[in-house]
Design an enzyme around this catalytic site. Structure first.
Site, mmCIF file in Angstrom:
data_model
loop_
_atom_site.group_PDB
_atom_site.id
_atom_site.type_symbol
_atom_site.label_atom_id
_atom_site.label_comp_id
_atom_site.label_asym_id
_atom_site.label_seq_id
_atom_site.Cartn_x
_atom_site.Cartn_y
_atom_site.Cartn_z
ATOM 1 N N ASN A 39 0.859 -1.185 0.000
ATOM 2 C CA ASN A 39 0.000 0.000 0.000
ATOM 3 C C ASN A 39 0.895 1.234 0.000
ATOM 4 O OD1 ASN A 39 -1.783 2.054 0.530
ATOM 5 N ND2 ASN A 39 -2.334 1.358 2.587
ATOM 6 N N TRP A 40 0.950 1.925 -1.138
ATOM 7 C CA TRP A 40 1.868 3.064 -1.268
ATOM 8 C C TRP A 40 1.294 4.334 -0.653
ATOM 9 C CZ3 TRP A 40 4.102 2.558 -6.976
ATOM 10 C CH2 TRP A 40 4.792 1.351 -7.077
ATOM 11 N N LYS A 41 0.055 4.300 -0.259
ATOM 12 C CA LYS A 41 -0.602 5.457 0.375
ATOM 13 C C LYS A 41 -0.418 6.732 -0.463
ATOM 14 C CE LYS A 41 0.013 3.226 4.777
ATOM 15 N NZ LYS A 41 0.058 3.333 6.204
ATOM 16 N N HIS A 73 -9.249 0.528 5.074
ATOM 17 C CA HIS A 73 -7.985 0.770 5.780
ATOM 18 C C HIS A 73 -8.264 1.668 6.986
ATOM 19 C CE1 HIS A 73 -3.958 2.143 6.688
ATOM 20 N NE2 HIS A 73 -3.523 1.090 6.016
ATOM 21 N N GLU A 117 -6.800 4.128 8.148
ATOM 22 C CA GLU A 117 -6.666 5.567 7.878
ATOM 23 C C GLU A 117 -7.929 6.112 7.223
ATOM 24 O OE1 GLU A 117 -2.944 5.285 5.770
ATOM 25 O OE2 GLU A 117 -2.003 4.619 7.634
ATOM 26 N N GLU A 130 -5.239 -5.695 10.516
ATOM 27 C CA GLU A 130 -4.271 -4.638 10.744
ATOM 28 C C GLU A 130 -4.539 -3.991 12.095
ATOM 29 O OE1 GLU A 130 -2.321 -3.287 6.927
ATOM 30 O OE2 GLU A 130 -4.046 -2.004 7.198
ATOM 31 N N GLY A 176 2.520 1.664 10.874
ATOM 32 C CA GLY A 176 3.435 2.800 10.750
ATOM 33 C C GLY A 176 4.111 3.177 12.047
ATOM 34 N N SER A 187 3.655 -2.785 10.303
ATOM 35 C CA SER A 187 5.113 -2.761 10.460
ATOM 36 C C SER A 187 5.801 -4.064 10.069
ATOM 37 C CB SER A 187 5.484 -2.352 11.893
ATOM 38 O OG SER A 187 4.971 -1.056 12.177
ATOM 39 N N GLY A 201 2.956 -1.380 4.344
ATOM 40 C CA GLY A 201 2.941 0.062 4.119
ATOM 41 C C GLY A 201 4.344 0.576 3.841
ATOM 42 N N GLY A 202 4.999 1.077 4.870
ATOM 43 C CA GLY A 202 6.316 1.712 4.731
ATOM 44 C C GLY A 202 7.316 0.895 3.921
HETATM 45 C C1 PEP Z 1 -0.611 -0.234 6.273
HETATM 46 O O1 PEP Z 1 -0.730 0.957 6.149
HETATM 47 O O2 PEP Z 1 -1.476 -1.002 5.825
HETATM 48 C C2 PEP Z 1 0.567 -0.740 6.966
HETATM 49 C C3 PEP Z 1 0.574 -1.975 7.355
HETATM 50 O O3 PEP Z 1 1.583 0.157 7.163
HETATM 51 P P1 PEP Z 1 3.023 -0.174 7.805
HETATM 52 O O4 PEP Z 1 3.541 -1.425 7.127
HETATM 53 O O5 PEP Z 1 3.873 1.015 7.469
HETATM 54 O O6 PEP Z 1 2.826 -0.377 9.262
#
Ligand code: PEP
Length: 255
Positions: A10-12, A99, A101, A171, A177, A217, A238-239
């Site tokens: 997920n590049w957000k 998600h 967010e 999640e 994050g 993470s 994510g990251g």
């Molecule tokens: C996400 O946003 O779905 C996520 C898992 O982010 P991160 O890997 O950065 O925690």
């Protein structure tokens, strides 16, 4: 049991058109050198970068393109929104929905999410449905209760057939994050709990066919341990999805 393994990035709200194309190309080149039996590899650029990434980058055929959100209506007066058909027309075949967010900053409700998933499936695309508890819920030992409500309110009215096209992503919000990961045991415990809920409602066969991803993470250093758990079928990243080497290392960790 032949559940698909899945790694989705997920590049957000990151990267310009050129940066997205470069990252997709790098990932594609790296993926091309590894075997990924039974694994789906998905990247989710932001809306404006979907078309350029899909149509103007020579991607390995295994890379699938996902959107990060979508409106539930088929079309109409919803200024600023994007429909399922629009996404499909630019090469998208998977949509991430729910998600945390989106729930937190854009007030997405379980009711709207149920409609979004139905709209995605009607267009023959797949949905990645995200759910998970916030830290307060976990501290109050309410995480199972919270997740049960999310699963029931969004998925329990669906036709069992839908589950061929639904991917779940647990999640825990406190792990997104933050650098803090759920332990592999915590992930396994929740995934098994969700699979049991699905088995009770839709039968064991359906429950066994649904891929449940863990997100929060995930990094090259912890992916293998998390993916080693029997009910963890991959990751929503994510990251670490923004660095080709890290994302590829996570893909490798699942094989
Ligand atoms: C996400 O946003 O779905 C996520 C898992 O982010 P991160 O890997 O950065 O925690």
């Amino acid at each position: 049991m032949d559940r698909k393994k899945i790694v989705a990035g997920n590049w957000k709200m990151n990267l310009t058109v050129n940066e997205s194309q470069n990252l997709a190309q790098e990932i594609s080149n790296q993926i091309a050198t590894i075997e990924t039996p039974n694994t789906r590899i998905i990247i989710a650029p932001t809306f404006t970068n979907l078309y350029p990434v899909y149509h103007h980058t020579k991607l390995d055929h295994r890379l699938e393109i996902a959107a990060q959100n979508m409106h539930q209506a088929v079309k109409g007066a919803f200024t600023g929104e994007i429909s399922a058909e629009m996404l499909k027309s630019v090469g998208v075949n998977v949509v991430i929905l729910g998600h945390s967010e989106r729930r937190q900053y854009f007030c997405e409700t379980n009711e709207a999410l149920a409609k979004k998933i139905e709209t995605v499936l009607e267009k023959d695309m797949d949905a990645i449905f995200c759910f998970g508890e916030v830290l307060e819920d976990r501290k109050a030992d309410k995480h199972f209760e919270v997740v049960e409500r999310q699963i029931k309110e969004v998925l329990f009215y669906f036709n069992p057939e839908y589950f061929k096209s639904i991917i779940l992503a647990y999640e825990p919000v406190w792990a997104i994050g933050t650098g803090e990961t759920a332990t592999p045991e915590q992930a396994q415990e929740m995934h098994a709990f969700v699979r049991k809920l699905l088995a009770e409602k839709f039968g064991q066969e359906i429950a066994d066919q649904v891929s449940i991803l863990y997100g929060g993470s995930v990094k090259p250093g912890n992916a293998k341990e998390i993916f080693s758990k029997p009910d963890v079928d991959g990751g929503l990243i994510g990251g670490a999805a923004l660095k080709a080497e890290d994302f590829t290392a996570i893909v490798k960790a699942i094989n």
